[in-house]
Design a protein around this motif. Structure first.
Motif, PDB file in Angstrom:
ATOM      1  N   LYS A 107       0.819  -1.208   0.000  1.00  0.00           N
ATOM      2  CA  LYS A 107       0.000   0.000   0.000  1.00  0.00           C
ATOM      3  C   LYS A 107       0.855   1.261   0.000  1.00  0.00           C
ATOM      4  O   LYS A 107       0.552   2.236  -0.704  1.00  0.00           O
ATOM      5  CB  LYS A 107      -0.924   0.003   1.208  1.00  0.00           C
ATOM      6  N   ASP A 108       1.927   1.258   0.779  1.00  0.00           N
ATOM      7  CA  ASP A 108       2.783   2.441   0.846  1.00  0.00           C
ATOM      8  C   ASP A 108       3.355   2.793  -0.527  1.00  0.00           C
ATOM      9  O   ASP A 108       3.528   3.968  -0.862  1.00  0.00           O
ATOM     10  CB  ASP A 108       3.926   2.227   1.842  1.00  0.00           C
ATOM     11  N   GLU A 111       0.862   4.589  -2.820  1.00  0.00           N
ATOM     12  CA  GLU A 111       0.680   6.009  -2.496  1.00  0.00           C
ATOM     13  C   GLU A 111       1.686   6.906  -3.212  1.00  0.00           C
ATOM     14  O   GLU A 111       1.506   8.123  -3.279  1.00  0.00           O
ATOM     15  CB  GLU A 111       0.791   6.212  -0.978  1.00  0.00           C
ATOM     16  N   LYS A 116      -2.001   8.901  -7.341  1.00  0.00           N
ATOM     17  CA  LYS A 116      -2.167   9.166  -5.905  1.00  0.00           C
ATOM     18  C   LYS A 116      -1.620  10.545  -5.532  1.00  0.00           C
ATOM     19  O   LYS A 116      -2.160  11.229  -4.646  1.00  0.00           O
ATOM     20  CB  LYS A 116      -1.467   8.081  -5.092  1.00  0.00           C
ATOM     21  N   SER A 120      -3.797  13.532  -3.857  1.00  0.00           N
ATOM     22  CA  SER A 120      -3.392  14.202  -2.620  1.00  0.00           C
ATOM     23  C   SER A 120      -3.600  15.709  -2.686  1.00  0.00           C
ATOM     24  O   SER A 120      -3.666  16.387  -1.662  1.00  0.00           O
ATOM     25  CB  SER A 120      -1.915  13.896  -2.316  1.00  0.00           C
ATOM     26  N   ILE A 140      -5.249   2.548  -7.511  1.00  0.00           N
ATOM     27  CA  ILE A 140      -4.496   3.790  -7.703  1.00  0.00           C
ATOM     28  C   ILE A 140      -5.400   4.952  -8.099  1.00  0.00           C
ATOM     29  O   ILE A 140      -5.168   6.096  -7.697  1.00  0.00           O
ATOM     30  CB  ILE A 140      -3.389   3.570  -8.758  1.00  0.00           C
TER      31      ILE A 140
END
Length: 490
Positions: A107-108, A111, A116, A120, A140
Motif C-alpha cells: 500500500k505504501d 501512495e 495518488k 493528494s 491507484i
C-alpha cells in the motif's frame, strides 16, 4: 458617543475595502492525459506526414506546443510499453522503475504513484483503457472503467510454443493474393472483442466521466489510454478505405532485413517481428502501414469527440491536455516491424501539450523524455515534485522560459542487447553481444540511413560518446557493464 460611532464606521469601511480587493484563489486546472500505443512521432499530418489523416492531432499542434524530440528511455522486456508505463506512473528511470514495480503490491508504494499524488492535491482521478502496469489500476485511481491488458488476449491465442503455427494475422500478407486477414472483420476478435471497437469504448467512457464532472467544482485528472494503433491494427472499413495502397510510400529506411537483428534480440521469435514475412517485402509493409494509418485516423476521430465533450462541458478553458504515446514503431524501417530497437522511429512518440497559458502552434526541438509528462502535470497542479521523481517538468520549455534541454544527453536501452546515447546531434548505438557500434549524424541524417562509425575521422567522437554512455549507465543503475566492450574496441 460620536467618537465611538465614527470608530466603528471606520472599521466596517476598512473591512469592506479589504474584502473587495481580496484576490480570489486560483481554481485548480484539470489535467487530461491522452495516451495512444505504438504511435511513432512521424504519424501526424501537421508534423510532416502528408499521407496520414489526423485532424484532431493537427488541431492539437495548432492549439498548443509540440515537442518534436520526445524519447522513451527503453525497456527491460520485449513489452516495451510495460516499461514505458511503469516509468510514467512511478516517476523513476528505467532500471529503478524495474526494481520498484516489484513492490507495488504494498500500500505504501501505491501512495507514491502519479495518480495518488494528484489525488493528494484534491483531484478526482479517472482511468480507462490500456493499463499494462503491475499495480492494480483500481487501487491507484478513484474511478476505473474497462481496464485493458497490453493487447487483446485472442491476438496471440493458441500460441503455446514458438514452433506452433502462427495465429491468424501474423506472417502476412505473403503475396497480393493473401486475404487471410481483414482489419474490419469483426469476427477476428482483437479490438472488436465485446462488440464495440476498444477505441470507441475509451471515447464513450471518457465522455461519460466528463458529463458527470461538469456538474462538480472538483478538479479532475483523466488518464485515457487507447490500445490503438497497437496490433492487431483494426479499424472500421471506412477508415481503411481512406488509404489505398498506391497512396502509401515505402519508408526511406526500408530494409528487407536488419543485418544485426539476431544479435540484438530481434530474431525470428520476437512477437512483433512475426507480424510480417521475413525478409520484408514492400507490398507487406504497405499493407501493414495501411492498417496502421487507418487505426490512427480512427483513434484520432475518437479523441476529437472527447475534446468536443470537454468544450461542451464548459471545462475546456481551465483544462490542460497532454497527448503522447508510449513509444514509436518501426513499420518496416531498417527491416523492423516493432519497437524493440533504439532507432528514432521506435523510441520517439508524438508529444503535444495545450492549455490556458501554453503557446499556440509552437514547436520545441529540445530533447525531453516521454516520462517528463508526470513531472509536468505535478507542476501544473501545484504539487511539489517528490525527490524520487527523476524526470523533469517541461513546462518551462513549453512556455519559452527555457531553451535548452534539461538533459545533457538522452539514454536508451533494450534488455542487455542494446544501448544508445544521443548527444550533440549524434547518436551512438552499442550492440554488446557482438562488440559493434553504429554512429549517426542526426543533423545531417535524421532518418538514420548512413552509419558513419567506420569512418576514421569519427573515432574520437565515438570514444567520447561511449564514455558519456558509461557515465550515464552508472547514474541510472544500469546493470550492464560496457567497459569490456569499450576496451575491445579501443
Amino acid at each position: 458617543m460620536k467618537n465611538i460611532f465614527l470608530f466603528i464606521l471606520a472599521i466596517v469601511l476598512l473591512s469592506c475595502t479589504k474584502s473587495k480587493n481580496k484576490t480570489p484563489e486560483k481554481q485548480q486546472s484539470n489535467i487530461v492525459f491522452i495516451f495512444t500505443d505504438d504511435q511513432s512521432y512521424s504519424t501526424v499530418h501537421a508534423l510532416g506526414n502528408k499521407e496520414i489523416i489526423t485532424p484532431t492531432m493537427d488541431s492539437f499542434v495548432e492549439a498548443g506546443t509540440t515537442f518534436t524530440h520526445a524519447y522513451n528511455m527503453g525497456s527491460w522486456s520485449g513489452a516495451v510499453c510495460a516499461a514505458s508505463r511503469a516509468m510514467m506512473n512511478t516517476g523513476r528511470t528505467v532500471w529503478r522503475a524495474n526494481k520498484f514495480r516489484k513492490n507495488w503490491t504494498k500500500k505504501d508504494s501505491l501512495e507514491l504513484s502519479w495518480s495518488k499524488l494528484m489525488a493528494s492535491q484534491g483531484y478526482e482521478t479517472y482511468m480507462t483503457g490500456k493499463w499494462h502496469v503491475d499495480a492494480p489500476a483500481a487501487a491507484i485511481f478513484d474511478n476505473t472503467v474497462h481496464i485493458r491488458p497490453g493487447m487483446p488476449k485472442d491476438a496471440w491465442k493458441g500460441r503455446k510454443n514458438f514452433d506452433a503455427p502462427l495465429p491468424n494475422g501474423y506472417n502476412r500478407p505473403l503475396n497480393e493474393n493473401d486475404n487471410s486477414w481483414s482489419p474490419y472483420d469483426t469476427s477476428k476478435g482483437g479490438f472488436w472483442e465485446g462488440g464495440k471497437h476498444w477505441s470507441e469504448v475509451v471515447k464513450d467512457d471518457a465522455i461519460e466521466f466528463i458529463n458527470q464532472a461538469k456538474t462538480k467544482d472538483t478538479p479532475f485528472f483523466m488518464y485515457l489510454a487507447f490500445n490503438a494503433p497497437h496490433d492487431p491494427r483494426q479499424a472500421p472499413k471506412e477508415y481503411v478505405d481512406m488509404y489505398p495502397l498506391e497512396s502509401i510510400s515505402t519508408p526511406k529506411s526500408f530494409l528487407p532485413e536488419y543485418p544485426y537483428r539476431n544479435s540484438i534480440k530481434n530474431g525470428d521469435y520476437l512477437r512483433d517481428e512475426m507480424l510480417a514475412p521475413m525478409p520484408r517485402t514492400e507490398y507487406a509493409i504497405k499493407v501493414h502501414t495501411q492498417e496502421y494509418y487507418a487505426s490512427i485516423t480512427h483513434v484520432d476521430a475518437q479523441i476529437g469527440k472527447i475534446v468536443e465533450a470537454l468544450k461542451k462541458s464548459g471545462k475546456m478553458d481551465n483544462t490542460y491536455i497532454i497527448f503522447s504515446a508510449d513509444h514509436g514503431l518501426a513499420m518496416g524501417r531498417h527491416g523492423f516491424m516493432g519497437k524493440q530497437n533504439l532507432y528514432d522511429h521506435s523510441i520517439r512518440p508524438p508529444m503535444i501539450i495545450l492549455g490556458p497559458d501554453i503557446p499556440k502552434n509552437r514547436k520545441v526541438d529540445a530533447d525531453v523524455y516521454l516520462q517528463d509528462i508526470m513531472a509536468t502535470s505535478l507542476e501544473l497542479s501545484g504539487i511539489e515534485k517528490p525527490a524520487y521523481v527523476e524526470f523533469n517538468s517541461f513546462l518551462d520549455l513549453a512556455k519559452a522560459e527555457r531553451n535548452e534541454s534539461h538533459y545533457d544527453a538522452i539514454y536508451g536501452a533494450y534488455l542487455k542487447a542494446q544501448r544508445m546515447i544521443r548527444k550533440d546531434n549524434f547518436k551512438l548505438l552499442v550492440y554488446p553481444e557482438i562488440n559493434k557500434v553504429r554512429l549517426y549524424n542526426l543533423k545531417n541524417d535524421p532518418e538514420e540511413l548512413n552509419d558513419i562509425a567506420d569512418n576514421p575521422i569519427h573515432q574520437e567522437k565515438i570514444k567520447s560518446l561511449f564514455k558519456d554512455l558509461i557515465q550515464l549507465q552508472k547514474e541510472l543503475d544500469d546493470p550492464l557493464d560496457l567497459s569490456k566492450v569499450y576496451e575491445s574496441l579501443f
